[in-house]
Design a protein around this motif. Structure first.
Motif, short mmCIF file in Angstrom:
data_model
loop_
_atom_site.label_atom_id
_atom_site.label_comp_id
_atom_site.label_asym_id
_atom_site.label_seq_id
_atom_site.Cartn_x
_atom_site.Cartn_y
_atom_site.Cartn_z
N GLN A 82 -29.79 -16.33 -6.30
CA GLN A 82 -31.22 -16.58 -6.43
C GLN A 82 -31.94 -15.34 -6.98
O GLN A 82 -32.77 -15.45 -7.88
CB GLN A 82 -31.80 -16.96 -5.06
CG GLN A 82 -31.40 -18.33 -4.55
CD GLN A 82 -32.29 -19.42 -5.08
OE1 GLN A 82 -33.25 -19.15 -5.78
NE2 GLN A 82 -31.95 -20.67 -4.77
N LEU A 83 -31.60 -14.18 -6.44
CA LEU A 83 -32.23 -12.95 -6.91
C LEU A 83 -31.88 -12.68 -8.37
O LEU A 83 -32.73 -12.29 -9.18
CB LEU A 83 -31.79 -11.77 -6.04
CG LEU A 83 -32.29 -11.76 -4.58
CD1 LEU A 83 -31.64 -10.64 -3.80
CD2 LEU A 83 -33.81 -11.61 -4.54
N THR A 84 -30.60 -12.92 -8.72
CA THR A 84 -30.18 -12.71 -10.11
C THR A 84 -30.86 -13.68 -11.05
O THR A 84 -31.26 -13.32 -12.16
CB THR A 84 -28.65 -12.87 -10.22
OG1 THR A 84 -28.02 -12.00 -9.29
CG2 THR A 84 -28.17 -12.54 -11.62
N LEU B 115 -41.88 -14.79 -7.05
CA LEU B 115 -43.32 -14.56 -7.23
C LEU B 115 -43.58 -13.52 -8.30
O LEU B 115 -44.49 -13.69 -9.13
CB LEU B 115 -43.95 -14.14 -5.90
CG LEU B 115 -45.45 -13.83 -5.93
CD1 LEU B 115 -46.24 -15.05 -6.39
CD2 LEU B 115 -45.93 -13.35 -4.57
N GLU B 116 -42.81 -12.43 -8.31
CA GLU B 116 -42.97 -11.40 -9.35
C GLU B 116 -42.71 -11.97 -10.73
O GLU B 116 -43.40 -11.64 -11.70
CB GLU B 116 -42.03 -10.23 -9.07
CG GLU B 116 -42.39 -9.40 -7.84
CD GLU B 116 -43.77 -8.76 -7.97
OE1 GLU B 116 -44.12 -8.31 -9.09
OE2 GLU B 116 -44.49 -8.72 -6.96
N THR B 117 -41.73 -12.85 -10.83
CA THR B 117 -41.45 -13.49 -12.11
C THR B 117 -42.62 -14.36 -12.54
O THR B 117 -43.04 -14.33 -13.71
CB THR B 117 -40.16 -14.33 -12.01
OG1 THR B 117 -39.08 -13.49 -11.62
CG2 THR B 117 -39.84 -14.99 -13.34
N GLY C 120 -37.18 -12.02 0.59
CA GLY C 120 -36.83 -11.27 -0.61
C GLY C 120 -36.72 -12.16 -1.83
O GLY C 120 -37.19 -11.80 -2.93
N VAL C 121 -36.11 -13.33 -1.66
CA VAL C 121 -35.99 -14.29 -2.76
C VAL C 121 -37.36 -14.80 -3.17
O VAL C 121 -37.68 -14.90 -4.36
CB VAL C 121 -35.05 -15.45 -2.36
CG1 VAL C 121 -35.06 -16.54 -3.43
CG2 VAL C 121 -33.64 -14.95 -2.12
N SER C 122 -38.20 -15.12 -2.19
CA SER C 122 -39.54 -15.61 -2.48
C SER C 122 -40.35 -14.58 -3.26
O SER C 122 -41.04 -14.92 -4.23
CB SER C 122 -40.25 -15.97 -1.16
OG SER C 122 -41.59 -16.36 -1.41
N HIS D 295 -39.34 -22.49 -6.15
CA HIS D 295 -38.65 -21.51 -5.31
C HIS D 295 -39.57 -20.43 -4.76
O HIS D 295 -39.10 -19.46 -4.16
CB HIS D 295 -37.51 -20.85 -6.10
CG HIS D 295 -36.36 -21.77 -6.37
ND1 HIS D 295 -36.33 -22.65 -7.42
CD2 HIS D 295 -35.18 -21.96 -5.68
CE1 HIS D 295 -35.20 -23.32 -7.41
NE2 HIS D 295 -34.48 -22.93 -6.36
N LEU D 296 -40.89 -20.60 -4.94
CA LEU D 296 -41.82 -19.60 -4.42
C LEU D 296 -41.84 -19.56 -2.89
O LEU D 296 -42.18 -18.53 -2.31
CB LEU D 296 -43.24 -19.89 -4.93
CG LEU D 296 -43.49 -19.61 -6.42
CD1 LEU D 296 -44.89 -20.05 -6.80
CD2 LEU D 296 -43.28 -18.15 -6.75
N GLU D 297 -41.49 -20.66 -2.26
CA GLU D 297 -41.53 -20.73 -0.80
C GLU D 297 -40.13 -20.75 -0.21
O GLU D 297 -39.86 -21.40 0.79
CB GLU D 297 -42.31 -21.96 -0.36
CG GLU D 297 -43.75 -21.95 -0.83
CD GLU D 297 -44.50 -23.20 -0.40
OE1 GLU D 297 -44.20 -23.72 0.70
OE2 GLU D 297 -45.39 -23.65 -1.13
#
Length: 809
Positions: A29-31, A74-76, A68-70, A61-63
């Motif tokens: 998810q982070l990648t 959000l930054e993206t 950390g994934v959220s 996937h914002l929630e």
């Protein structure tokens, strides 16, 4: 997950991406979030395709249950908002946000909505913001959860910048006032920081009637609140005092100043003599917060100096500055060391007040503090030496003896540590010392140390820094005997030393000499010892010399240096014919081609070399002038016993010609190249004339004019990258030539010289007798010298034996 795979799957639609990410773990998810952002930044696909294929995946996937994934998604999204068109933003993001910001949604959903609203404000016009965004903002500012209220409060700064001044006063400011009275400390802190950041938007009435009372109340309650509030307050206090400057009453001004002073000593009143292991964890955590507060106070010290007016520094802030410079914690002293230069500039004529604190920081036990201070050490020392009124001149001069031991001790601490970069930086900054202290002080306290570093230090950048600084010291040395001694040591102990490492450093020094001194100076003292290294037994030395040869050739002028050019060409030919190392030979061949392409400089000015020739002429004139100044100072000492009437006449003459003296000052800045040099007045003689054939009165006037010029240079600080040393040749006649000795037993330069052995036997400082002859070449016609090594090169110091040969020009 590979970035290319995502790009290739764009045609498969968002459904396939959702299927992959639905079962993916945290790392994938982070990648994926980072990959989506990379695709956007690299413009791998069009904005339309990106919105169609990726936007829904990001929004869904914002929630994510993992924070950390959220946050990564959000930054993206916040980066994507910057490039999406308004219609897409309205339909895909703003419209769904109305439902996501409702109280019925999760706290995480409402927090995400706050950050998205802050980003959307700059993308729409004021009418849309007022109608669709501000109602959501007000709702989130009154949310039941303090985390949401605090998050929305921090976004009010972005919203204020988007809506303009009028809506900020009518909508944003009332919300900030209400949030500043919130029951949650984090909300009040967010409101305070936002108010400070928005001070420039509000007019004087809003500042004095609305913001100032809120700030006063916040400061008064801060000591009773959590220490984290004090950390934020101490960080923003300088900006706050600057923004509200002019609306304080004298009493309010004094209260804020006393509040700052109290923060500067927070935690120091309670002396703690216990071992750290015996202190409860909560006490240790509190002390760390107090250290952060004092560190922030040190960061804001320049702003507070402006707040009290530098004229009042001694009465209002000096004791506080003293405490910060002597703070027991390194981070506090490190921060005040960074700010030291700014404070010095602000104090201007009062900079002498903080001279003792400069000495304290130079002597600090922490190299971090020293490293922070020396970034602007030349500028600080220049302010210390030139700032101040005439009434405090005595104070400045009396404090100089403390400065030199502090500087030498700082260098020794840096040398003894493993932080060679700090040592290198300090040695580079010491090149400013000729502007600050006398030539004798540099010679006895610093110059010999630079030479020792070149000989003994094992770090190459440190050795090079010491070498360049030594060349600067040599450039400004005022005594011919000392200059001869340094040149002699460079040639014998480096250029002819046993260690090939020292001979390599000699070539580095030659490069610096070419840069700093005039061409004639290099040719006179270093040309022959340099090209002598073409016979060095170590391939690395010969290789380095080959790289230097183009610069060596650039110091020659035709036809005056025709004989030196012939010697250079002969050495290159020998290398081509006799070199056995294939790497060196390859470099020699490339160097020969480069030397053949070089155009020689002429004695007369040429248009293509005009700027370089003018700069070199300026260096040479300064070298002659330094030589003349030394002679004039001797004449002045001899004339000290003459009648008082003559001295009075000289004093009047000095005042009369002071403006002409100032014109002699040449501005060269250390560490910066300059293309157009400053020229000396043509009306002022440069060289020392011989006996005058005119009337005695004319000769007397000439001597007095020289004396005036000498005194002027004693009182002026030199600012130079390029300097020009004395021409140390005993004869200035163009017909004078150097005749090398014929026998190797009477070698021109030798470490076995009797005078050198005598000085060492008496345990005198490492130096050389000025009576030992120096290698010298004169521009003009005469005999040429072919340098050639003699003796064992591996077991003995190298000796320069110059064969005399007949020249057939």
């Amino acid at each position: 997950m590979d970035l290319t795979m995502f790009v290739q799957r764009c045609d498969c639609g968002a459904e396939h991406l959702l299927e992959v990410l639905h079962v993916a773990g945290v790392e994938i998810q982070l990648t994926a979030a980072v990959s989506f952002l990379t695709i956007l930044q690299e413009e791998s696909v069009s904005i339309h395709t990106y919105a169609h294929s990726f936007l829904q995946v990001i929004l869904l996937h914002l929630e994510h249950r993992d924070t950390g994934v959220s946050n990564a998604w959000l930054e993206t999204l916040l980066s994507v908002i910057e490039v999406l068109p308004k219609e897409t933003l309205r339909h895909e993001i703003l419209n769904p946000l109305v439902s996501k910001a409702q109280l019925s949604q999760t706290v995480q959903s409402r927090l995400v909505s706050c950050k998205i609203l802050g980003k959307l404000t700059n993308k729409f016009d004021a009418h849309t913001i007022k109608r669709e965004i501000l109602p959501l903002v007000k709702s989130l500012c009154q949310d039941v959860e303090y985390e949401v209220r605090s998050c929305m409060c921090r976004q009010l700064e972005n919203i204020a910048q988007g809506v303009g001044t009028e809506l900020t006063k009518s909508v944003v400011l009332p919300e900030l006032i209400e949030l500043s009275r919130d029951e949650g400390s984090s909300v009040r802190l967010a409101a305070f920081e936002t108010l400070v950041n928005l001070l420039d938007i509000f007019d004087t009435d809003d500042r004095s009637q609305t913001i100032l009372p809120l700030v006063k109340s916040f400061c008064e309650k801060s000591f009773k609140a959590d220490e984290s509030i004090l950390i934020s307050l101490s960080f923003h206090l300088g900006k706050l005092c600057h923004g509200l400057y002019g609306i304080f009453t004298p009493d309010q001004h004094l209260r804020f100043l006393e509040f700052y002073k109290k923060l500067c000593t927070l935690g120091l009143q309670e002396e703690n003599g216990h071992n750290e292991n015996q202190i409860p964890p909560q006490i240790l955590e509190q002390e760390k917060k107090y250290i952060s507060v004092r560190k922030n106070c040190a960061y804001n010290f320049p702003a507070m100096t402006v707040f009290v007016d530098p004229k009042n520094f001694h009465m209002e802030l000096y004791s506080t500055f003293f405490c910060l410079c002597h703070d027991p914690e390194v981070p506090v002293r490190y921060t005040i060391a960074i700010c030291f230069y700014e404070v010095s500039k602000l104090l201007n004529s009062g900079v002498y007040l903080i001279h003792k604190e400069l000495i304290t920081l130079l002597q600090d036990e922490s190299l971090e503090v020293l490293d922070a201070l020396i970034d602007h050490l030349p500028e600080i020392l220049e302010l210390m030496s030139t700032g101040g009124e005439s009434s405090v001149q005595e104070n400045k001069l009396s404090s100089l003896p403390d400065l030199i031991p502090a500087l030498t001790a700082a260098e020794q601490r840096a040398a003894a540590s493993l932080k060679w970069r700090t040592h290198e930086k300090l040695l580079q900054k010491y090149a400013c010392l000729p502007q600050i202290i006398s030539s004798d002080q540099i010679y006895y306290r610093f110059l010999q140390r630079m030479f020792a570093i070149m000989m003994t230090n094992n770090v190459l950048p440190v050795q090079k820094a010491a070498s360049r600084t030594l060349c600067v010291f040599l450039r400004y040395n005022r005594k011919q005997e000392q200059r001869h001694e340094v040149i002699q040591k460079l040639i014998e102990q480096l250029g002819q030393g046993k260690s090939y490492w020292n001979r390599l450093r000699f070539l580095d020094t030659c490069e610096f000499i070419i840069e700093i001194f005039s061409k004639s100076f290099f040719c006179k003292y270093f040309f022959l010892p340099a090209i002598e290294l073409t016979h060095d037994p170590v391939a690395n030395v010969r290789m380095k010399l080959c790289y230097l040869l183009p610069k060596v050739k650039s110091t020659l002028k035709i036809p005056a240096d025709k004989l030196l050019l012939q010697q250079l060409e002969m050495c290159v030919r020998k290398l081509l014919c006799q070199e056995k190392d294939k790497d060196v030979l390859a470099i020699v061949k490339r160097t020969v081609l480069e030397l053949d392409r070089m155009e020689m400089s002429m004695d007369a000015f040429q248009k293509k070399f005009y700027e370089k020739d003018l700069l070199d002429q300026e260096k040479e004139r300064e070298e002659l002038l330094l030589l003349e100044m030394e002679q004039l100072e001797k004449e002045k000492q001899q004339n000290d016993g003459k009648p008082m009437s003559d001295k009075t006449f000289e004093k009047k003459q000095i005042n009369k010609n002071s403006e002409d003296i100032i014109a002699l000052k040449t501005e060269f800045v250390l560490g910066r190249d300059t293309k157009t040099p400053t020229t000396l007045p043509k009306s002022i003689p440069i060289s020392v004339p011989g006996p005058s054939s005119g009337t005695p009165s004319t000769s007397k006037e000439i001597k007095k004019s020289k004396l005036i010029r000498s005194q002027s240079f004693n009182n002026q600080a030199f600012h130079a990258k390029y300097g020009n040393l004395d021409k140390c040749a005993s004869s200035k006649s163009s017909a004078a030539t150097y005749t090398p000795p014929v026998s190797a037993k009477t070698s021109m330069i030798s470490l076995t010289d009797d005078s050198f052995r005598t000085r060492n036997a008496n345990n005198a400082p490492t130096s050389f007798s000025p009576n030992i002859p120096l290698p010298s070449t004169s521009r003009g016609t005469g005999n040429s010298a072919d340098p050639k090594s003699s003796g064992s090169k591996d077991a003995q110091p190298r000796k320069a034996t110059l064969k005399s040969r007949k020249s057939n020009p």
